[in-house]
Design an enzyme around this catalytic site. Structure first.
Site, short mmCIF file in Angstrom:
data_model
loop_
_atom_site.label_atom_id
_atom_site.label_comp_id
_atom_site.label_asym_id
_atom_site.label_seq_id
_atom_site.Cartn_x
_atom_site.Cartn_y
_atom_site.Cartn_z
N TYR A 112 0.86 -1.19 0.00
CA TYR A 112 0.00 0.00 0.00
C TYR A 112 0.89 1.24 0.00
CZ TYR A 112 -4.15 2.75 1.53
OH TYR A 112 -5.19 3.65 1.62
N CYS A 113 0.67 2.13 -0.98
CA CYS A 113 1.37 3.41 -1.05
C CYS A 113 2.89 3.20 -1.10
CB CYS A 113 0.94 4.31 0.11
SG CYS A 113 1.54 6.01 0.00
N VAL A 114 3.63 3.80 -0.16
CA VAL A 114 5.08 3.71 -0.20
C VAL A 114 5.55 2.27 -0.05
CG1 VAL A 114 5.23 4.18 2.29
CG2 VAL A 114 7.21 4.58 0.86
N GLY A 140 4.07 -0.19 -1.38
CA GLY A 140 3.92 -0.73 -2.72
C GLY A 140 5.11 -0.38 -3.60
N LEU A 173 -1.72 -1.01 -4.03
CA LEU A 173 -2.80 -0.10 -3.67
C LEU A 173 -2.25 1.33 -3.71
CD1 LEU A 173 -4.34 -2.07 -0.65
CD2 LEU A 173 -4.88 -2.26 -3.09
#
Length: 559
Positions: A293-295, A297, A322
Site C-alpha cells: 500500500y502506497c510507499v 507498494g 494499492l
C-alpha cells in the site's frame, strides 16, 4: 446593514481606487521579479476583471432569487446567511471573483516553465483557501450568529481546542480517546508471531474451515499505522479477506526513533523479503500473495525486481499495489515540496536521526488544506464545535516517525530524480530493473487521489512485463481503498480489453457500482485456487512460531 439594505453601486472615485490597487499589486509583483503576462494579456485580464466586478455589483444590487435559491456546492458557504444577507452575499461573491481571477492569472503568466507554473498554482490555491472569509470570525455570519447565541462561549471553547492542538503540535481531526485500539479499531482476532527491531508480524485467525493454500502478506505504509486496513469491523479489509478464506499476515512497522537513524531503502526491502520467507517457512508453502500500500507498494516493486534479478521471483504468487507509485514523473502536488532548499529544511528537522511524523502529516494536510486545515479552523476554533468521531480521521492523526536518512533518500532518489523508473537503483548491491518483473499484478488507483494521482499509479503498468489487471476506484487515497462491499459506496472501472494509456482505459472502461474488493478476491482465487484445511500452523501460535501477544501488538501503540 439590514437584510433588506442593498449595497450602493460603486461611484467613479471607488472604481479609481480599486484600479489603483490592481495597478499597485502588479507593480509590486514586477519589482519582486515575478514574471507577469504580456501587456496585451494583462490588459485583457484587467478588462475581464472589471467586467466581472461590475457584473457582481449588479447581481448584489438586483439579486436574482432563482439563482440565489440554487444549492451551494461549496460547503464553506452552505449556510443560508451567506446568500440571504446582502453584505455576506457580497463578501462571498467578491471572494469567489478575486480567487478565480488570481488562479486564472497564474495560468496566463508568460515565460514560466510548467514546473514553476504548477508550484505557483499550488501556492496561489493555498493562499486563496487561507484567505477565505469563512476562516475569520468577523466575516463569517455563522460564527457571528453562534457567538451572539452562546455569548462568546464558542470562542472560549474554540480557544481551548486551539491550545490543545498547539500542545500536540498538529491540527487534530478526531477527539482524543474517541477510539481505542483493540476495542474499536484493529479488532480482527490474531496474534503477533514475530517481532524484530524493525517490524511485528501479525497472523490472523482463520474464519473458514478451509483456506487458500497460498497465504497473503500485507505491507502497509510505514508513514501511518497498519490498522488503516483493519479499522472498525464493518470497514476492515483484513477481516473481510479472512472471511473470504485467505490466511492473512500483516506487517506492523515500528515507528522510528534515534536507533533507526541509519535505516535505508535496502532495510525496508530486506524486511519485506524476511516477512515473505518467514511466512513461507511457517506454513511450508513455496510462495505467497502480497499487497503493498502506497510507499510500501513502491518498495514491494523493488523487492520483486530484486527477486527477479536473483531468479527467485517464484517466491511470490501475486502482487497487489494499492495507490502505489514506481514512476514519479507525474507524482502530483507532492512534487512541489521536493527541491534542494526544501530538502535542506527537512534535513534540519531531523537532528536525532528521525523525522517527527507531525511534519509529514502537516505536508499531507496542505495537499487538501480546505478540508483538512481550514475546515477545522472554522468548525473547531471559531464555531467551538467538538470533533465528530470518525475512524479514518483518527487514523490520519495517529502519526509515525520516519528514519531521516531513508526519508531524504526516498524524496531525492524517487520523487526528485525518479531513479527507480530509470533503472538506476541498486538494492543489496544488485542493480534492479522493473522491466524484469513478471509477477502477476493487480494495480488499484483512486480517481480522486491527491497523494498518488491515478495517472502516476498507471505508469506502473508501463514498467512491469507480467500479466496485469488495472482497476480505477472511485474516491481517493484512503476511501478509494477502504471501501467494504457492504457499504455500497462509490464505484470502480474495469477495462477488459486493455489500454495503452489511462485516458484510453477510462474511455473504454466499464463502470461497476460498489467496492473493487470482490473483483480482487476473484482475481486472487483464480491465480491459485488450491485450498487446505485451516488447521495446524494456519492457526496463529499453533505452528513453529509461538504467539507473542494478541493483535494489534505493541509497535502500533508506540509513540
Amino acid at each position: 446593514m439590514s437584510a433588506t439594505t442593498k449595497p450602493p453601486i460603486p461611484d467613479l472615485a471607488e472604481l479609481q481606487h480599486w484600479t489603483w490597487v490592481a495597478g499597485r499589486a502588479q507593480q509590486m509583483l514586477m519589482e519582486a521579479g515575478v514574471p507577469l503576462a504580456a501587456p496585451e494579456k494583462a490588459a485583457a485580464q484587467v478588462q475581464d476583471f472589471w467586467s466581472d466586478y461590475l457584473a457582481l455589483w449588479q447581481r448584489v444590487a438586483m439579486p436574482d432569487r432563482a439563482v440565489a435559491a440554487r444549492p451551494e456546492k461549496d460547503r464553506r458557504f452552505a449556510a443560508a446567511a451567506w446568500r440571504d444577507h446582502p453584505l455576506f452575499d457580497w463578501i462571498r461573491q467578491s471572494y469567489a471573483l478575486v480567487a478565480d481571477h488570481l488562479l486564472r492569472g497564474v495560468d496566463q503568466l508568460d515565460g514560466v516553465d510548467e514546473r514553476t507554473r504548477a508550484q505557483l498554482r499550488f501556492a496561489a490555491r493555498g493562499f486563496v483557501e487561507a484567505m477565505s472569509p469563512s476562516n475569520f470570525a468577523l466575516t463569517n455570519p455563522e460564527v457571528i450568529e453562534r457567538t451572539i447565541a452562546t455569548r462568546g462561549e464558542n470562542l472560549l471553547t474554540g480557544l481551548q481546542h486551539l491550545l490543545d492542538d498547539l500542545q500536540r503540535g498538529q491540527v487534530t481531526h478526531s477527539k482524543e480517546g474517541a477510539f481505542t485500539l483493540g476495542e474499536d479499531l484493529a479488532t480482527t482476532p490474531g496474534q503477533v508471531v514475530k517481532r524484530t527491531p524493525f517490524y511485528e508480524l501479525i497472523q490472523y485467525a482463520p474464519a473458514t474451515e478451509r483456506v487458500l493454500a497460498a497465504p497473503l502478506v500485507i505491507f502497509p505504509p510505514w508513514i501511518n499505522r497498519f490498522y488503516i486496513l483493519d479499522l472498525t469491523r464493518e470497514k476492515s479489509f483484513v477481516r473481510w479477506a479472512v472471511e473470504q478464506g485467505v490466511t492473512v499476515f500483516i506487517v506492523s512497522w515500528r515507528s522510528a526513533d534515534a536507533a533507526m537513524a541509519d535505516v535505508t531503502w535496502d532495510d525496508y526491502v530486506a524486511a519485506q523479503l524476511d516477512a515473505i520467507d518467514t511466512v513461507r517457512a511457517l506454513l511450508d508453502v513455496p510462495a505467497v500473495h502480497s499487497i503493498g500500500y502506497c510507499v510500501a507498494g513502491t518498495t514491494l516493486a523493488a523487492t520483486l525486481a530484486l527477486l527477479a534479478a536473483r531468479g527467485e521471483e517464484s517466491r511470490v504468487v501475486s502482487a497487489t499495489f494499492l495507490t502505489a507509485q514506481v514512476d514519479f514523473s507525474r507524482a502530483g502536488d507532492l512534487l512541489h515540496f521536493i527541491d534542494d532548499e526544501q530538502l535542506k529544511v527537512i534535513a534540519a528537522l531531523s537532528p536525532q536521526g528521525f523525522l517527527d511524523g507531525r511534519y509529514l502529516a502537516a505536508t499531507f494536510n496542505l495537499l487538501r488544506g480546505r478540508d483538512l486545515i481550514w475546515n477545522y479552523v472554522t468548525q473547531n476554533y471559531l464555531l467551538g464545535k467538538d470533533h465528530v468521531p470518525f475512524d479514518l480521521l483518527h487514523w490520519n492523526g495517529d502519526v509515525t516517525n520516519l528514519p531521516a536518512k531513508w526519508h531524504l533518500a526516498y524524496l531525492t532518489d524517487l520523487y526528485r530524480d525518479n531513479r527507480l523508473a530509470k533503472g538506476e537503483m541498486v538494492v543489496a548491491g544488485v542493480p534492479i530493473d522493473l522491466a524484469r518483473v513478471t509477477t502477476p499484478s493487480y494495480v488499484q488507483a483512486g480517481r480522486e487521489d491527491h497523494i498518488a494521482p491515478a495517472e502516476s499509479v498507471w505508469k506502473l503498468t508501463e514498467h512491469f512485463r507480467g500479466p496485469l489487471r488495472f482497476v480505477l476506484a472511485g474516491s481517493g487515497h484512503i476511501a478509494g481503498v477502504v471501501n467494504p462491499p457492504a457499504a455500497g459506496k462509490y464505484q470502480h472501472w474495469i477495462n477488459e480489453a486493455g489500454a495503452a494509456s489511462l485516458e484510453e482505459f477510462v474511455a473504454g472502461a466499464r463502470e461497476v457500482k460498489g467496492s473493487w474488493w470482490p473483483d480482487w478476491a476473484a482475481w486472487l482465487r483464480a491465480l491459485a485456487p488450491d485450498e487446505v484445511p485451516a488447521t495446524g500452523a494456519r492457526v496463529p501460535g499453533a505452528g513453529a512460531l509461538p504467539a507473542i501477544e494478541p493483535a494489534p501488538g505493541s509497535y502500533v501503540r508506540a509513540r
